[in-house]
Structure formats: structure tokens, C-alpha cells
Design a protein around this motif. Structure first.
Motif, PDB file in Angstrom:
ATOM      1  N   GLU A   1       0.836  -1.208   0.000  1.00 22.12           N
ATOM      2  CA  GLU A   1       0.000   0.000   0.000  1.00 22.12           C
ATOM      3  C   GLU A   1       0.874   1.262   0.000  1.00 22.12           C
ATOM      4  O   GLU A   1       0.544   2.267  -0.642  1.00 22.12           O
ATOM      5  CB  GLU A   1      -0.936   0.002   1.219  1.00 22.12           C
ATOM      6  N   ILE A   2       1.989   1.207   0.702  1.00 24.89           N
ATOM      7  CA  ILE A   2       2.903   2.362   0.705  1.00 24.89           C
ATOM      8  C   ILE A   2       3.425   2.616  -0.705  1.00 24.89           C
ATOM      9  O   ILE A   2       3.354   3.735  -1.223  1.00 24.89           O
ATOM     10  CB  ILE A   2       4.084   2.118   1.679  1.00 24.89           C
ATOM     11  N   VAL A   3       3.924   1.553  -1.328  1.00 24.73           N
ATOM     12  CA  VAL A   3       4.515   1.707  -2.658  1.00 24.73           C
ATOM     13  C   VAL A   3       3.457   2.186  -3.642  1.00 24.73           C
ATOM     14  O   VAL A   3       3.679   3.110  -4.438  1.00 24.73           O
ATOM     15  CB  VAL A   3       5.152   0.376  -3.123  1.00 24.73           C
ATOM     16  N   GLU A   4       2.280   1.584  -3.563  1.00 23.20           N
ATOM     17  CA  GLU A   4       1.181   1.963  -4.444  1.00 23.20           C
ATOM     18  C   GLU A   4       0.853   3.457  -4.283  1.00 23.20           C
ATOM     19  O   GLU A   4       0.712   4.195  -5.258  1.00 23.20           O
ATOM     20  CB  GLU A   4      -0.032   1.086  -4.091  1.00 23.20           C
ATOM     21  N   HIS A   5       0.797   3.893  -3.041  1.00 25.11           N
ATOM     22  CA  HIS A   5       0.478   5.299  -2.784  1.00 25.11           C
ATOM     23  C   HIS A   5       1.569   6.221  -3.330  1.00 25.11           C
ATOM     24  O   HIS A   5       1.285   7.249  -3.941  1.00 25.11           O
ATOM     25  CB  HIS A   5       0.306   5.504  -1.272  1.00 25.11           C
TER      26      HIS A   5
END
Ligand code: FES
Ligand code: FES
Lengths: 155, 753
Positions: A127-131
Motif C-alpha cells: 500500500e505504501i509503494v502503491e500510494h
């Protein structure tokens, strides 16, 4: 130019009013009228996230947002983070993890991370990378930025 | 001496708080705004330009166009040839070339006025690739130009008269024909490499202000003294009357090196009689400069034992409409195509040609990525054909430490074999499988050893380090701070690094070629040493004690048991507690204690290894593990050094998989942030490791070598080699897009009998 608009909003914790032309972009309003130059212009077309500010805690590309749209909203720019007691934890994490080089993308990344952690205090790695995909950095290679965010989520 | 300190620079604090002032944040009282009208055609005569309607628009101050050039001292400028007009003059040579610059009270008015300029063009035949540019009947972009010698780089270009070729450089050793005749196998392959956008996040921005015969320019410039030199020629001003101030720079990578839009913006201020700011958009930055595209044919002969007998290389670079620093790129591509290998017989011809496209220019490791892409891809192709393991094949041909790539160059100062070992270990430490692809590189940075510094110790113990080294994010200010702190034995927090500002700071050649840590690092070390000696002498005489009885301690001098703060020392010596000590130094080619006679001053070496995952249905490729190894001598700013390597590797990933500034019929088709993709967070390898080798054997302070470019070099060939090894496809044309991979997979499968 036709009629102006009157805006009432909160900027970095202070109640404000302003009169703007209807076609004024938020980035120009912040950088010129408010003299807050920490908000950076790069792609100017909502690709890179350098101009990210928070509007009601949500990340917004100020290069493609009208100033008129912040009427009644709470706006936070990089200058509004931290305070006399020190840096915001996200700013500190970027420093501690050397998550910046030229620093031009940094205000946008920091605000984008603020928004992520506000909406989701415990994001997964994915989720961090996606964000972070919404912000571009040509210098760092992203590892240290991802590490900085991880350190806030999984210290 | 204090140990290496973690970075604590205020600049970094300024960057996370938004206080850092970048080139695009500068405002000057009375400033007007410029917008640029650009050529829509790749090659054309300007037959008519009418600005009447634009000038009539309320808020328009002035319009600069080719007609104004006659009043300039030197209307054409360049680094190797004066081939570029300050603004298009009579003809245009690429789509995007500035033809008029409107100065207005606001950017919006300037933009609106652009539509009111009436221009007629007569199209001319154009060429948009280097292959066409060297054809015998190719239309020519420029007449025969006189090469300028020793202007920015040492030496001069060797154009081929009567052609578009602006640089021809050749290397010849031994006898390749004889070697090929006796070889067991001779391999010939061609590799291609596209033009690539620098894509610094801050597009070029310059603010210029003429006041009488004084010109001040605020520019995101990597080479402030080069900007000063060119501006002084263009406007006929003394160097002392041209002040170039460099605020923070939002990324450079070579795209802000030498000189870019500074003469154009300065001319606009000269015409308007007002300070003028021009901030390019990212699209305009992509029309300002790019990496040179290349086509490289390698012919390599090997014996039955897998020993390389000879190598021929034909390198053709697409130079774009103006030469800029392309002639240097041409030379470096030739040197860098050899690799860290022992090859006795070499025949290399490297050429760059003008084309009607965006001007080529320096970009992180000039000529390096193009050359290493070809050489390291072919190393694996040959190994595969000979059925030798590619690492083993490299081992058989590697130069040892101290070996010579070319007799004219400094012996190799790194152990590539050891570095390959580190890369392999780093890969297996992150997962089970060994590396799928490996590539190595050794490049010779074109470091000009010329640059100075002042180190001023002020009465309160704070220190000003003044140097013209631009910090483009690589952390040079932290390096200089740490060097001064060590030499003066002061707390790094007491040290401020000022500059660049050509009016107050000593000459430096510029930021590029991985030179700042070494050259300006040494200048600061020497200047700090000078300050140190002056301080100790002052203390000895003021306190009437022998010289060896005093030493520097943080905040002052110590005499045995007593510590005297600097202000008290100055008080005793000068009568009041004011004054300062000025240490100064100029590093030159004949610096004592340095061997600057042979080039390069150090080798920039790199090894990259990777593993990949491929979706064979779509051709989508992901790098799952990546290891980069660099021999940097000593990391003066360890966090910065690691960041440089990581960032370079991800730029290399962009070169490998996504980036290609494309032209169709001379029109740039993807020069926009939407059309041009650089790596994002989701593209980076999940697992990555950087290994820095530090043997303190470099020419810089504390044994440092320059660094920051090498990490980019092995990435593309390592990925291509992994594709060949794991999936049986060989790509020779960058970038390796999913479509090209998918097509290669189909071809592979249709080849199966
Ligand atoms: S400048 Fe707004 S998203 Fe890039
Ligand atoms: S630090 Fe330079 S763009 Fe991110």
C-alpha cells in the motif's frame, strides 16, 4: 477577467480570507498570493505530485486545482508541518533516512505521506509503494523514501 | 580529529520544511515574465515574423527575436563551436527551437501574446536520425564551423568538413585485421540506444537582470563559471560584470551543465530593460536537451580459450541540432566502449552528427551508458556462443588492478574481479538464485583539475566555506563541510557552505564528471589547511608560545591545559574581538602532492547484477533483486554516496525499460510528462543492495574518488543479459519495452523446430 471570488479557508492552521480571479490555480495562489514557495511546480499536469498539498487532509495536485475550490476547506502546505517543538514525524523520517537529494520533490512526497497515514495509519508495504506511485523523484531511486515511510509504520 | 559525521546540514532541513530556495523560487523586484514561442518545424527558413499584434496586447513589455541578434557582441555561442544563435536567426533547426520570447507583466499575458505572433516558414529538407545525417546527399544543418579550442573542455572537436559530422574521434592500437584473421571466432553485433530526457524534477529556470553594463543571473546552473564566460562573450561584458548566482537546483544530471537557456533569458532582460524570469515547463525542458542516441557496431575476435584478441567499434551518435558538449560525449563513448578488459588490438571510430532534433548534451556519465550497453551485452552474447559462463568469460579477459585500458590512460585503480564477487554475494544474500545477469563498467571521468575555495574562520568560531560547487542533490555541500570540519577540527554544525556565486566565490570549472568531491574537496582541504596554519601562527605569536604548543580544538585553540576561544584569540591578537582568518586555495593541474598529469584522475567503476521476473504473456518485466558495487576510495558523506548509487541505478532502470525520447518525421512524439515515463516507486526492485568499496586509494581528500555516475551503467546490459540467460531472448535495442520483449518471445517460440 470577470468577477472575483471571495474565499474563506484555513491555511496552515490560520483562518484566512482572500479574493481571487475564478481561473486562478491553487499553486499560483499559494506561491504568489500567499508567498508559500515550498509547493513546487514540475509537470504542471497532475503526473508528478511535486505540487501536492493537503485539502481537508486529502492530497491534491495544486497545479490542476482551482483556488476557488478551497473555499471552506482546511489547506496544509509543507510550511504548515511541524512547529516550534520541531519537525513533523514525516519530515524527521525523511531526514533520518536520507530520503531526499535535490529536495525538489520532497515537500510533495512528505504531504502525500501525511495523507496516506491520515487515511490509513498502518499501510502494508504494498500500500505504501502503491500510494507513492503518485509522486515522482528523479534523484533518490525511491528506496530511502519507502524506508522512511516504513519506519513510521513499523518502527 | 572528529570521526566521519552523519549528515546534519541545514540545507537538508530547509528541504524538508519547504524553506529551501530553488532557482524557480527566485523573485526580483520589478521582474517581468518570459514565455517562449517555439518552432513547429524541424528545419525551415523564417521568412516573415510580425509581432505587432502581440506587442499591442496590454501587459506585453518586449519581444526578443532573431532580428535583435545584430546588436549583440557575439550572437552565436557554443562550447565547441559557436553554432547556436541566442534565439533562432533566419532559420530553425529543430522542433522546439526558441524563435521569439515575449516578456510581459505576467506569465499569462506572455503566453497569450505568443498566439498573436505571425510567422511564416519555408520548410527545408530535414534529417531526424544520425544514419540519415551522414548520408552523402544529406541536407546540412550548419555551414563549415570553426572549432573553438580549450574553451570549456580541453581540446577541440574535429568535424568532417562538408558533412553533418561535428566530431570524429578514433582510437587505433595493434592490428585488428591480423587478430581477426587468426581468431577462432569473430562476433559482430549492432546495439542501439535512444535519446533520453534528463527529466530533472525542476525544469530549467533562469532570472536575469541587466543594470547598465552589469548582468546578474540566478540560474539552476551546474557550471556557473561556464555560464559567466558565455554570457560575457555574448554581451561583451567583463567577467567581473557578470554575476551568476546558483540557488538550490531541483536536479541536474548534466541537463543543467555547461550553458543552457541563460543567454536567451539574459538577452530578454537586455531587450526589455527589466529583470526577466523564464521558467520552462517540463515539456520545454525536454525540448532543451537530451542524452545523445547511439548506434554501436562491435566486431570482437576471440581465440579458442575465450580470450579477446581484438575489438572494433563503430559508434554513431545522434547529436541533435547544436553540438553543445556532444564532441566530448563522442570521445568518452569511444574510451568507454573498451571496458575494463585487456585488449591489445583496438580500432574504434566514434562520430557524432547534427540532426534536426533536440540538441544532445551531457547526461550522467557522458557516452557511458551507450558504450556499456553495447559492450556488456556483447560480452554475454560471446560467452553464450562459446558456452562459457559469462562471469568466467569476463574473468578471463579482465584487467587486473593496475592494468591499462589504453596506454595513454592512468592504470586501472580498482579490482573489478573482486567487485563482481561482491555483486554476486549481494544477490544471493537477497534470495536463493544466483544473479541472472551481470555487467561491469570502467569509465574515465573527464575531470579538469581547476577550482578554488575560500575557508573563512570568523571571530565567533563559525566557518564559511566558499566554493562554486553546485549542489544538485548529490550532497557536495555535506562533503565540503565534512572536509573542512576534519581539517580544522571543528564541529560540522559550525560550518556553513556558501555559494555558488561567481562574484564572491573562487573559480570552479563546474559540477559534472564526478569531479567535485575530488577537486573542490581538495581545494577546501587546502584552504582549510591554509587557515589552520595561519590560526596556529597567530595564536603562537599573540600568546607568545612556541608554534608546537598550540593546537586547534572545537571553538578555539588549546595551549596545554587552557582553551582559548577564537574571539579571545582575535581580541588578544587584533585589539578587538573581531576579524577573521581567510584560508585560500586553488587546485590546478600542477598541485603539489597530486598526480594530475595523467588522465583520468581516477576510474569510475561499477558492477551491477540482477535477477528478473517476466510475465511471458505480456512481456512485462520486473527486476526482483539488484546489487550495485562501486569502488569509491572513501565515502566522505556515506549516506550521500549510497543515495547517489541507488539513484543512478534507478535512472539506469528507466533507460533500460521505459525511456526513449522519440521523433517521427522530426516531430517529438512523447516529449511530455504524460508521454514520457520515468521510473516510479512501484518500478524499483523489491530487494536492492549497494556495496561501496573503500580502500582510501583515490586522489581526493581522505582517499576519496569521484562517484555518482557509475551506478547507472551496468543496469540495462545486466537486465538484457538476464533476459537472454533466463528466457532465451536477446534484445539489442533500448528501451526493453514489454512489446519488444513480447515480440522476441514470440520469435523465440516460432524458431523452435
Ligand atoms: S506539478 Fe502538479 S502534479 Fe506535477
Ligand atoms: S530528491 Fe530530487 S527529485 Fe526527488
Amino acid at each position: 477577467m470577470t468577477a472575483s471570488l471571495d474565499l474563506t479557508f484555513t491555511l496552515n492552521g490560520d483562518a484566512k480570507t482572500a479574493r481571487v480571479a475564478p481561473n486562478t490555480l491553487l499553486i499560483d495562489f499559494l506561491r504568489e498570493a500567499c508567498q508559500l514557495r515550498g509547493t513546487k511546480r514540475s509537470c504542471d499536469m497532475q503526473i508528478c505530485g511535486a505540487c501536492t498539498v493537503l485539502v481537508d487532509d486529502r492530497p491534491v495536485s495544486s497545479c490542476t486545482t482551482l483556488a476557488a475550490d478551497i473555499d471552506g476547506a482546511v489547506v496544509t502546505t509543507i510550511e504548515g508541518l511541524g512547529g516550534p517543538d520541531g519537525l513533523d514525524p514525516v519530515q524527521q523520517a525523511f531526514l533520518d533516512h536520507n530520503a531526499l537529494q535535490c529536495g525538489f520533490c520532497t515537500p510533495g512526497f512528505i504531504l502525500s505521506v501525511k495523507a496516506l497515514l491520515h487515511a490509513n495509519p498502518a499501510p502494508s508495504h504494498e500500500e505504501i509503494v502503491e500510494h507513492l506511485n503518485g509522486n515522482l523523484c528523479r534523484c533518490t531511486g525511491y528506496h530511502k523514501i519507502i524506508d522512511a515511510v516504513e519506519s513510521l509504520v513499523r518502527p | 580529529m572528529p570521526p566521519d559525521v552523519p549528515t546534519t546540514g541545514n540545507e537538508r532541513l530547509d528541504k524538508v520544511t519547504g524553506r529551501a530556495v530553488f532557482a524557480s523560487d527566485i523573485t526580483v523586484p520589478g521582474m517581468a515574465h518570459g514565455r517562449i514561442l517555439r518552432s513547429p518545424l524541424p528545419h525551415a527558413k523564417i521568412v516573415k515574423m510580425d509581432c505587432t499584434a502581440a506587442l499591442a496586447l496590454e501587459g506585453v513589455v518586449a519581444i526578443l527575436s532573431g532580428e535583435d541578434l545584430a546588436d549583440l557582441a557575439q550572437p552565436y555561442w557554443g562550447l565547441y563551436f559557436n553554432d547556436r544563435p541566442v534565439i533562432a536567426h533566419e532559420k530553425v533547426r529543430y522542433v522546439g527551437e526558441p524563435v521569439a520570447l515575449v516578456v510581459a507583466e505576467t506569465p499569462a499575458v506572455a503566453q497569450a501574446a505568443l498566439d498573436r505572433i505571425d510567422i511564416d516558414y519555408t520548410p527545408l529538407p530535414f534529417i531526424d536520425n544520425a544514419g540519415d545525417a551522414i548520408a552523402p546527399d544529406a541536407p546540412r544543418l550548419h555551414g563549415n564551423l570553426e572549432a573553438i579550442a580549450d574553451f570549456y573542455f580541453k581540446g577541440q572537436a574535429r568535424p568532417v568538413s562538408g558533412t553533418n559530422i561535428y566530431q570524429l574521434y578514433a582510437i587505433s592500437t595493434g592490428d585488428t585485421a591480423a587478430a581477426e584473421a587468426e581468431a577462432a571466432r569473430v562476433f559482430e553485433h549492432t546495439y542501439t540506444f535512444p535519446g533520453i530526457a534528463h527529466y530533472a524534477m525542476e525544469p530549467h529556470c533562469v532570472t536575469a537582470a541587466f543594470e547598465g553594463d552589469r548582468l546578474t543571473v540566478w540560474s539552476g546552473a551546474q557550471s556557473p563559471t561556464a555560464v559567466q564566460k558565455v554570457l560575457s562573450r555574448v554581451f561583451g561584458l567583463a567577467y567581473a560584470n557578470v554575476q551568476v548566482i546558483v540557488p538550490h537546483i531541483g536536479g541536474g544530471f548534466g541537463g543543467k551543465a555547461s550553458v543552457k537557456i541563460d543567454p536567451l533569458v539574459a538577452a530578454a532582460s537586455w531587450k526589455a530593460g527589466r529583470p526577466v524570469r523564464v521558467a520552462l515547463t517540463q515539456e520545454e525542458a525536454m525540448l532543451t536537451c537530451r542524452r545523445l542516441g547511439a548506434s554501436i557496431t562491435l566486431t570482437t575476435a576471440v581465440d579458442a580459450n575465450g580470450i579477446i584478441l581484438s575489438k572494433r567499434a563503430a559508434i554513431l551518435l545522434d547529436g541533435g541540432a547544436y553540438a553543445d558538449t556532444g564532441p566530448a560525449v563522442t570521445v568518452k563513448a569511444a574510451n568507454r566502449v573498451i571496458g575494463p578488459y585487456a585488449i591489445k588490438n583496438l580500432e574504434i571510430e566514434s562520430r557524432a552528427a547534427y540532426t534536426n532534433t533536440v540538441p544532445g548534451s551531457a547526461f550522467r556519465s557522458i557516452g557511458g551508458p551507450q558504450a556499456v550497453w553495447a559492450t556488456e551485452s556483447q560480452m554475454d552474447e560471446i560467452a553464450a556462443a562459446l558456452e562459457i559462463d559469462p562471469v568466467d568469460f569476463r574473468h578471463r579477459n579482465l584487467l587486473p588492478r593496475g592494468g591499462k585500458v589504453l596506454d595513454s590512460l592512468r592504470p586501472l585503480d580498482a579490482d573489478i574481479s573482486e567487485m563482481m564477487g561482491h555483486a554476486g554475494q549481494a544477490i544471493t544474500s537477497m534470495g536463493d538464485r544466483p544473479a541472472a545477469g551481470v555487467a561491469v563498467a570502467a569509465t574515465d571521468p573527464g575531470v579538469l583539475p581547476l577550482g578554488g575555495a575560500l575557508v573563512r574562520l570568523l571571530a565567533d568560531g563559525s566557518v564559511l566555506v566558499m566554493a562554486n560547487s553546485a549542489d544538485i542533490g548529490q550532497g557536495v555541500r555535506d562533503v565540503l563541510r565534512n572536509v573542512a570540519a576534519k581539517t580544522l577540527n571543528q564541529d560540522p554544525a559550525a560550518i556553513r557552505v556558501a555559494g555558488p556565486d561567481t562574484a564572491t566565490t573562487p573559480f570552479d570549472w563546474g559540477t559534472g564528471a564526478s569531479r567535485s568531491t575530488v577537486i573542490i574537496g581538495l581545494a577546501v582541504e587546502d584552504a582549510a589547511q591554509d587557515a589552520r596554519e595561519q590560526l596556529l601562527a597567530l595564536a603562537a605569536s599573540a600568546l607568545e608560545i612556541p608554534l608546537d604548543g598550540v593546537q586547534l580544538v572545537p571553538g578555539g585553540v588549546a595551549t596545554g591545559s587552557e582553551t582559548i576561544p577564537f574571539d579571545r584569540l582575535f581580541h588578544t591578537a587584533f585589539g578587538i574581538d573581531s576579524g577573521e582568518i581567510v584560508g585560500r586555495a586553488m587546485v590546478t593541474p600542477s598541485r603539489k602532492g597530486s598526480d594530475f598529469a595523467t588522465s583520468p584522475l581516477f576510474w569510475e567503476t561499477a558492477v551491477g547484477a540482477c535477477d528478473i521476473a517476466l510475465d511471458e504473456d505480456t512481456g512485462a518485466l520486473a527486476v526482483t533483486r539488484f546489487a550495485g558495487v562501486a569502488d569509491i576510495g572513501h565515502a566522505i558523506n556515506p549516506a550521500g554516496a549510497e543515495g547517489q548509487e541507488e539513484g543512478a541505478a534507478i535512472q539506469g532502470l528507466g533507460h533500460a525499460l521505459y525511456e526513449h525520447l522519440a521523433f517521427i518525421d522530426g516531430q517529438p512524439v512523447n516529449a511530455t510528462p504524460i508521454g514520457y515515463r520515468i521510473p516510479a516507486a512501484g518500478d524499483v526492485p523489491h530487494a536492492a543492495r549497494t556495496v561501496l568499496i573503500e580502500n582510501a586509494d583515490g586522489p581526493g581528500p581522505m582517499g576519496a574518488k569521484g562517484m555518482g555516475e557509475g551506478g547507472l551503467l551496468p543496469v540495462a546490459p545486466a537486465i538484457a543479459n538476464a533476459l537472454a540467460r533466463r528466457y532465451g531472448i536477446r534484445l539489442r535495442d533500448l528501451p526493453m519495452t514489454p512489446e519488444k520483449i513480447w515480440r522476441a518471445l514470440r520469435e523465440r517460440d516460432s524458431d523452435v523446430p
